[in-house]
Enzyme design. Structure first.
Site, PDB file in Angstrom:
ATOM      1  N   VAL A  44       0.975  -1.079  -0.258  1.00 28.87           N
ATOM      2  CA  VAL A  44      -0.042  -0.069   0.152  1.00 28.87           C
ATOM      3  C   VAL A  44       1.315   1.147  -0.219  1.00 28.87           C
ATOM      4  CG1 VAL A  44      -1.677   1.126   1.791  1.00 28.87           C
ATOM      5  CG2 VAL A  44      -2.035  -1.290   1.057  1.00 28.87           C
ATOM      6  N   CYS A  45       2.283   1.255   1.158  1.00 33.11           N
ATOM      7  CA  CYS A  45       3.426   2.301   0.435  1.00 33.11           C
ATOM      8  C   CYS A  45       3.758   2.857  -0.260  1.00 33.11           C
ATOM      9  CB  CYS A  45       3.362   2.535   2.194  1.00 33.11           C
ATOM     10  SG  CYS A  45       2.619   2.245   3.646  1.00 33.11           S
ATOM     11  N   THR A  46       3.344   1.619  -1.489  1.00 31.79           N
ATOM     12  CA  THR A  46       4.816   1.683  -2.442  1.00 31.79           C
ATOM     13  C   THR A  46       3.649   3.061  -3.325  1.00 31.79           C
ATOM     14  OG1 THR A  46       5.750  -0.375  -2.052  1.00 31.79           O
ATOM     15  CG2 THR A  46       5.586   0.655  -4.063  1.00 31.79           C
ATOM     16  N   GLU A  48       1.247   5.092  -2.331  1.00 32.99           N
ATOM     17  CA  GLU A  48       1.370   5.836  -1.504  1.00 32.99           C
ATOM     18  C   GLU A  48       2.464   6.821  -2.104  1.00 32.99           C
ATOM     19  OE1 GLU A  48      -1.372   5.131   2.264  1.00 32.99           O
ATOM     20  OE2 GLU A  48       0.432   5.092   2.171  1.00 32.99           O
ATOM     21  N   LEU A  49       3.421   6.249  -1.733  1.00 34.23           N
ATOM     22  CA  LEU A  49       4.769   7.472  -1.889  1.00 34.23           C
ATOM     23  C   LEU A  49       4.654   7.637  -4.096  1.00 34.23           C
ATOM     24  CD1 LEU A  49       6.984   5.374   0.019  1.00 34.23           C
ATOM     25  CD2 LEU A  49       7.272   7.204   0.219  1.00 34.23           C
TER      26      LEU A  49
END
Length: 219
Positions: A44-46, A48-49
């Site tokens: 998920v953070c991939t 977002e970034l």
């Protein structure tokens, strides 16, 4: 001690993908968006970034700097950034903090102050609370805080919307209504008397209730 809106954002020095920084000096006269991640190479953070990398020019237009944080080492961030660019189509040009000693996560109450150890051996699950967003003003005060669960991607268009509202209301004595977007009508702040409002808004305003005074967005 918990952090609240209008508290001074805790200062820190840290290693980042763009060298060591002093957070308050790095902010300077800009706004800052600090957004954290529980661990590198998380799905998920991939996304977002990558999305933040894509819309970074929108923050730049608003005199706002982006800075990411993960408890993993800076060396890992560089490898993760390559994956982000490959899968999301945008290169990460903003700095990413390596918080291996958990210092920043503790300062910002994302982990308990008494949390032992370092990043070694920690998993995304043990860092679930390290998934926050802070908007910090040029005065170094916290203007917004948000914390999301790991399985829910954050809405960074909303962060842009909130930044527009905060910057507008810092300049003019107005508030923004539900779902407001830049260019929509605004509300005259309750701290402004009707007599003052007549001077500021000589063309008048709509008032379905005496306390709900609606005007065009000031320039």
């Amino acid at each position: 001690m918990s952090l609240r809106i209008n508290d001074i954002a805790p200062n820190f020095t840290a290693k980042t993908t763009q060298g060591e920084i002093d957070f308050h000096n790095w902010i300077g006269d800009s706004w800052a968006i600090l957004f954290s991640h529980p661990k590198d190479f998380t799905p998920v953070c991939t996304t977002e970034l990558g999305y933040m990398a894509k819309i970074e020019p929108e923050f730049t237009k608003r005199n706002a700097k982006l800075i990411g944080l993960s408890i993993d080492p800076v060396e890992n961030h560089a490898k993760w950034a390559a994956d982000i660019e490959e899968t999301q189509g945008s290169a990460v040009n903003y700095p990413m903090i390596g918080d291996t000693d958990l210092n920043v996560a503790k300062l910002y109450n994302m982990l308990p102050a008494e949390e032992p150890g370092t990043s070694d051996g920690r998993t995304a699950a043990t860092n679930a609370t390290v998934r926050s967003v802070f908007i910090v003003g040029p005065d170094k005060k916290i203007k917004l805080t948000l914390t999301y669960p790991m399985t829910t991607g954050r809405n960074f268009d909303e962060i842009l919307r909130v930044l527009d509202s905060i910057q507008l209301t810092a300049k003019h004595r107005v508030a923004t209504p539900v779902n407001w977007k830049h260019g929509d009508d605004v509300i005259i702040a309750g701290s402004v008397s009707d007599d003052e409002a007549k001077t500021i808004y000589p063309d008048g305003w709509k008032a379905p209730k005496p306390y709900l005074r609606i005007v065009k967005q000031p320039k």
